[in-house]
Structure formats: C-alpha cells, structure tokens
Design an enzyme around this catalytic site. Structure first.
Site, PDB file in Angstrom:
ATOM      1  N   SER A   1       0.808  -1.214   0.000  1.00  0.00           N
ATOM      2  CA  SER A   1       0.000   0.000   0.000  1.00  0.00           C
ATOM      3  C   SER A   1       0.840   1.263   0.000  1.00  0.00           C
ATOM      4  O   SER A   1       0.430   2.282  -0.548  1.00  0.00           O
ATOM      5  CB  SER A   1      -0.938   0.010   1.212  1.00  0.00           C
ATOM      6  OG  SER A   1      -1.862  -1.052   1.131  1.00  0.00           O
TER       7      SER A   1
ATOM      8  N   HIS B   1       1.231   4.378   4.616  1.00  0.00           N
ATOM      9  CA  HIS B   1       0.459   5.039   3.569  1.00  0.00           C
ATOM     10  C   HIS B   1       0.921   6.481   3.387  1.00  0.00           C
ATOM     11  O   HIS B   1       1.153   6.934   2.261  1.00  0.00           O
ATOM     12  CB  HIS B   1      -1.030   5.016   3.919  1.00  0.00           C
ATOM     13  CG  HIS B   1      -1.613   3.648   3.996  1.00  0.00           C
ATOM     14  ND1 HIS B   1      -2.916   3.416   4.383  1.00  0.00           N
ATOM     15  CD2 HIS B   1      -1.081   2.428   3.746  1.00  0.00           C
ATOM     16  CE1 HIS B   1      -3.164   2.131   4.359  1.00  0.00           C
ATOM     17  NE2 HIS B   1      -2.066   1.501   3.987  1.00  0.00           N
TER      18      HIS B   1
END
Length: 315
Positions: free
Chosen positions: A181, A233
């Site tokens: 991610s 992230h």
C-alpha cells in the site's frame, strides 16, 4: 528621330499583364500523436505479488495441520491460518517475519533489506486482492503514459519511503508490517503532483483536481481501521508526491520537438519545453525528497526501540 520602344505584346493586344504566381503553399504541419507505452511492468508486479503470496502460504507455519487449518492442494499445499487468528486468510506472523516482513528492531540490527522486501508480502488473500486491484487501476494508465522505467522507480522508491515512515513512527517497536500500500499510495501522490506540474495541458483542471483529492482522501481514511499501518500510507504518498514532480514532467502545451519540424519550416514563437515553475517544482522536490530520505534513514539507524511482543499490521 529616335526609335520608339517596342510595345509589349500584352498592351498591343489589349490584355493586362498577368500577376506573379504566389509561392507554393507549405504542407500543413502537425506534430505526431504520442504512441502509448506498452504496459508490461505493472502486470509483472501483479504476477510477482501473487507468486510471492503462494510461496508464503506454501511455507506457512500452521500450528496444527488438521481441522485448525484450511488446506489447499494447489501445486502442493497452501496452509492458511485459522480465521480466528487471521481474518484476511493469510499466513502466521512468524512466517511473515521469516520471509522479510518489516520490523524495526530487525532493521536496526542490520537487516535493511526488509525495508524493500516487506512491500512484496501481504497479510492475507483479501489484503492482496485489494492492493492488486488498485495497482491495475492506477499503475496501468501511468505506465502507458510515462513508461516502465519511471513507474518502476516510482513504485519501489515510494514503497521504501512508506517503510521508513512506518519504522520511524513505531516508537515501541511493536509492528510487523507487510503490504504494497505504501507503493500504491506513492502512485496516487505522483498522480496529484503530475496534475499540478502539468497544469497547462489539462482541460477540466478543477474537476480533475477535486476528483483526485477525493480519491486520495477516501483511501487515506482506510488507514484509520484497526491494524492498518497508516504511517506507511502517508510515507509512500509523500515520497510519490515529491517524486512525481521529478519523474512525471510533461512538455508544456504548444511545445513541438525540433526533430518533428520539417526542414526549412520556421515555427514562429516556438515555445520552450518546460515552463519556469516546472523547473522550480522539480529541483525543489528533489531536494526535499533527498533530505527526507537521508534524515529518516539516519534517524532510523541512530535510534533504538525496546523489545516487546509484536502484532501484525498491514498496509
């Protein structure tokens, strides 16, 4: 008496002289339409992640190979942890740690390769599917427009940025983090910086900007769910955002490459390849990116965390 000058035949016949012929018209000049790149790297990353996951499940340490594990005979055996231990249908924590999951304590002890290896591991089948669908939706278009070299560098460097940020925010050293991610958020960040730095070539500028910001906000909001490593992230997004100003620079609207101009064709008011603000964004972002990586990596090597029982985070 002198001789009279000869009378031109046109006046003698009563017809005016013909006007001079105009110069031949130049053929219309149109720059060639750019040919999209053939996207092969993103599908290769897609396949590599599934192969890595299958390998992880093949060597997974299942506590009891009976009713407690879900066994699949696909090219051997793929053992999933019980649902009560891993709701994502994935391997155990010791297996992920052994194969290269990100853990700050191990990174500080010298296993720096975990900063990269963790982006190829996933906490479960559901985690893998969610990330790979996002990869195809985002990465295919970017690779077709900018080529495999720039998108490959963007993917790996963004993943590295997410890993460094994840370690720096893990003050107690309790995380075992895996997932792509961070790299995917880097692609989203690069899309935002690409829109900003190539502002002149877009038609619906505000609509594109607001749509992209909404997509990024929705994806970042997922990071507030339990056991989701939102720091990875954010780190990947910031790395991709600044790297997009460096790698995803397009020529400004109206620029024509000299190699496409026919010989003898003078293009009036020829535009430069890039605007001044594009160069400012590029060099400023490069300086910020290098300073951030150097400072983060130096701080990671200098600090130490206490040992504690780890839990698994996915990103």
């Amino acid at each position: 008496m002198g001789k009279r000058p000869p009378i031109p035949p046109d006046i003698e016949n009563g017809t005016p002289p013909l006007p001079p012929l105009p110069p031949p018209a130049r053929p219309p000049f149109r720059p060639p339409i750019p040919v999209p790149w053939y996207a092969w790297l993103v599908p290769l990353i897609f396949a590599a992640n599934f192969i890595t996951f299958a390998t992880t499940m093949y060597v997974n340490d299942c506590p009891s190979r009976s009713d407690n594990c879900l066994l699949f005979d696909v090219l051997g055996r793929l053992s999933f942890q019980p649902i009560k231990e891993n709701m994502l249908l994935g391997p155990s924590i010791p297996t992920l740690r052994r194969l290269g999951a990100l853990e700050r304590r191990l990174v500080e002890e010298g296993e720096k390769w975990r900063l990269i290896s963790c982006i190829w591991l996933h906490g479960g089948l559901l985690h893998l599917l969610a990330n790979m669908i996002s990869l195809l939706c985002i990465g295919m278009r970017l690779e077709q427009e900018f080529g495999f070299l720039r998108i490959g560098a963007l993917y790996v460097i963004s993943g590295l940025g997410g890993s460094i940020m994840s370690c720096l925010t893990d003050s107690r050293g309790e995380r075992v983090s895996v997932g792509a991610s961070g790299a995917l958020f880097g692609l989203l960040g690069a899309m935002l910086s690409e829109l900003i730095t190539n502002w002149t070539i877009y038609e619906n500028k505000c609509t594109s900007l607001m749509t992209l910001i909404l997509i990024i906000a929705l994806n970042l909001s997922v990071g507030f769910l339990p056991r989701v490593d939102n720091s990875a992230h954010c780190g990947g997004f910031l790395a991709g955002f600044f790297l997009g100003f460096v790698l995803l620079l397009r020529p400004q609207y109206g620029y024509v490459n000299p190699k496409y101009i026919p010989p003898g064709y003078d293009v009036k008011h020829r535009k430069s390849r890039h605007k001044c603000y594009q160069h400012v964004f590029r060099f400023t972002s490069l300086a910020i990116l290098l300073a951030g990586f150097i400072a983060g990596y130096t701080k990671l090597l200098r600090e130490h965390t206490v040992e504690s029982v780890p839990f698994r985070d996915v990103n």
